[in-house]
Write an enzyme that holds these catalytic residues in place. Structure first.
Site, PDB file in Angstrom:
ATOM      1  N   HIS A  12      -6.423   3.755  30.054  1.00 44.00           N
ATOM      2  CA  HIS A  12      -7.254   2.714  30.338  1.00 44.00           C
ATOM      3  C   HIS A  12      -8.150   2.440  29.220  1.00 44.00           C
ATOM      4  O   HIS A  12      -9.485   3.259  29.009  1.00 44.00           O
ATOM      5  CB  HIS A  12      -8.309   3.147  31.679  1.00 44.00           C
ATOM      6  CG  HIS A  12      -9.124   2.017  32.138  1.00 44.00           C
ATOM      7  ND1 HIS A  12      -8.827   1.583  33.436  1.00 44.00           N
ATOM      8  CD2 HIS A  12     -10.044   1.390  31.508  1.00 44.00           C
ATOM      9  CE1 HIS A  12      -9.900   0.658  33.605  1.00 44.00           C
ATOM     10  NE2 HIS A  12     -10.759   0.479  32.588  1.00 44.00           N
ATOM     11  N   HIS A  14      -9.313  -1.107  26.722  1.00 49.85           N
ATOM     12  CA  HIS A  14      -9.332  -2.484  26.240  1.00 49.85           C
ATOM     13  C   HIS A  14      -9.132  -2.428  24.699  1.00 49.85           C
ATOM     14  O   HIS A  14     -10.135  -2.228  24.167  1.00 49.85           O
ATOM     15  CB  HIS A  14     -10.514  -3.291  26.779  1.00 49.85           C
ATOM     16  CG  HIS A  14     -10.460  -3.124  28.352  1.00 49.85           C
ATOM     17  ND1 HIS A  14     -10.112  -4.296  29.092  1.00 49.85           N
ATOM     18  CD2 HIS A  14     -11.110  -2.342  29.071  1.00 49.85           C
ATOM     19  CE1 HIS A  14     -10.269  -3.598  30.229  1.00 49.85           C
ATOM     20  NE2 HIS A  14     -11.043  -2.745  30.391  1.00 49.85           N
ATOM     21  N   HIS A 192      -8.571  -3.334  38.224  1.00 54.50           N
ATOM     22  CA  HIS A 192      -9.710  -2.795  38.208  1.00 54.50           C
ATOM     23  C   HIS A 192     -10.468  -2.898  39.407  1.00 54.50           C
ATOM     24  O   HIS A 192     -10.549  -4.222  40.055  1.00 54.50           O
ATOM     25  CB  HIS A 192     -10.686  -3.525  37.035  1.00 54.50           C
ATOM     26  CG  HIS A 192     -10.547  -3.241  35.825  1.00 54.50           C
ATOM     27  ND1 HIS A 192      -9.364  -3.307  35.025  1.00 54.50           N
ATOM     28  CD2 HIS A 192     -11.259  -2.765  34.637  1.00 54.50           C
ATOM     29  CE1 HIS A 192      -9.288  -2.860  33.781  1.00 54.50           C
ATOM     30  NE2 HIS A 192     -10.610  -2.563  33.441  1.00 54.50           N
ATOM     31  N   GLU A 195     -15.966   0.176  40.731  1.00 51.24           N
ATOM     32  CA  GLU A 195     -16.624   0.197  39.897  1.00 51.24           C
ATOM     33  C   GLU A 195     -17.915  -0.517  40.053  1.00 51.24           C
ATOM     34  O   GLU A 195     -18.968   0.048  40.616  1.00 51.24           O
ATOM     35  CB  GLU A 195     -16.069   0.099  38.370  1.00 51.24           C
ATOM     36  CG  GLU A 195     -16.991   0.819  37.247  1.00 51.24           C
ATOM     37  CD  GLU A 195     -17.098   0.262  35.819  1.00 51.24           C
ATOM     38  OE1 GLU A 195     -17.278   0.988  35.157  1.00 51.24           O
ATOM     39  OE2 GLU A 195     -16.338  -0.755  35.786  1.00 51.24           O
ATOM     40  N   ASP A 273     -12.164   3.520  28.012  1.00 54.42           N
ATOM     41  CA  ASP A 273     -12.716   2.008  28.432  1.00 54.42           C
ATOM     42  C   ASP A 273     -12.847   1.264  27.136  1.00 54.42           C
ATOM     43  O   ASP A 273     -11.846   0.319  26.842  1.00 54.42           O
ATOM     44  CB  ASP A 273     -13.938   2.295  29.363  1.00 54.42           C
ATOM     45  CG  ASP A 273     -13.519   1.055  30.283  1.00 54.42           C
ATOM     46  OD1 ASP A 273     -12.857   0.103  30.185  1.00 54.42           O
ATOM     47  OD2 ASP A 273     -14.645   0.693  30.938  1.00 54.42           O
TER      48      ASP A 273
END
Length: 326
Positions: A12, A14, A192, A195, A273
């Protein structure tokens, strides 16, 4: 770093969020993009005031990407840093929407990424694949073209579909057509949830989307029945503790539910992340697992093993990775 000898896996991250200020300067200069100097105060990380400021800085820095060569360079740059921390496999999120916003076609974007992946594997032995994402707050109208592009332009590095963006925007059922399209074509999916939004966001994804993993999912802990469902279905959680703490979703490390989720039997991976934004790396996430939450070397190796098993790559690649784990 006590965890340096532990082989690591990241599921995970980006790719646009891996750009360091030093790389952003290079890309901006090359492409004639003017960056706000306040964003570039440091060489290796950014600072922001709140979540909206983080998103603004993220978009500003990502706007430096203008060519397939930029994608090649940023992928290679990130994988080089990962390899130095004994990371053996990375699955990063890529965005068709971002590429096209910068004037890069989907095939050209993927080709650029692939060159970076191939160079990094040749130079460092690290293996990498890409999960293409749709952006939730862009709406389902733009999700379906992202899914269709994967099918119309298949590439070995693209191994699944994900959904990023604002968890509170739209409803997962609106994206079912896109997810079902790639699912029927044989691609696994992740989304996602849990969170910024609560456990209901995870429930909705599990109900309406054919997912194998949940990005984040930490707030599932607020619903014991949901945690039990996640365990029973073998859904893997892509945990990003450093990100959660940096964005203020949890005030202190002891507030983070990583240990409760582990004790409940949840499958999980550790991930960075958007590393330069949260002043973390995948290596630091493993180190914090040991220093902040008391995870042992064997437990961290077990997390790596789970991550390999839950990765979206093919079985032959998984076998190669498991052999590296020992």
């Amino acid at each position: 770093m006590q965890t340096q000898n532990i082989p690591k896996v990241e599921l995970h991250v980006h790719i646009e969020g891996t750009i360091t200020p030093s790389l952003a300067k290079k890309l901006a200069t090359r492409n004639g993009v003017k960056l706000d100097p306040s964003v570039l105060q440091y060489e290796d990380h950014y600072t922001f005031t709140d979540f909206l400021d983080f998103l603004n800085q993220y978009d500003m820095v990502a706007d430096c990407i203008r060519t397939p060569q930029d994608y090649e360079d940023l992928v290679y740059d990130y994988l080089e840093r990962c390899a130095a921390e004994n990371v053996i496999y990375v699955e990063f999120f890529g965005s068709k929407d971002h590429g096209e916003a910068c004037g890069i076609s989907y095939p050209d974007m993927v080709a650029g990424m692939a060159k970076g992946i191939e160079r990094a594997e040749a130079d460092f032995g690290i293996i990498c694949r890409c999960i293409m994402t749709c952006v939730r707050h862009y709406g389902h109208e733009r999700a379906l073209p992202a899914a269709q592009a994967m099918i119309d332009h298949p590439h070995p590095i693209v191994v699944g579909l994900g959904m990023a963006g604002d968890e509170n925007a739209h409803h997962p059922k609106d994206f079912a057509a896109a997810f079902n399209l790639v699912h029927k074509a044989g691609y696994p999916t992740t989304a996602h949830a849990g969170e910024a939004a609560g456990p209901q966001s995870v429930k909705d994804c599990l109900k309406y989307l054919p997912i194998k993993r949940i990005g984040h999912g930490v707030r599932s802990i607020e619903d014991p029945a949901l945690v039990k469902e996640i365990v029973q279905k073998g859904i893997a959680l892509e945990l990003c503790p450093g990100s959660n703490l940096s964005l203020g979703f949890y005030d202190q490390p002891e507030d983070h539910p990583i240990l409760k989720l582990k004790e409940a039997g949840c499958r999980m991976s550790l991930n960075s992340d958007d590393p330069p934004y949260f002043m973390t790396t995948i290596g630091m996430e493993y180190e914090n697992g040991m220093q902040l939450w008391g995870l042992t070397e064997d437990e961290l190796r077990g997390i790596t093993k789970m991550a390999i098993e839950d990765a979206f790559c093919d079985d032959e690649t998984k076998a190669k990775l498991l052999a590296k784990l020992g």
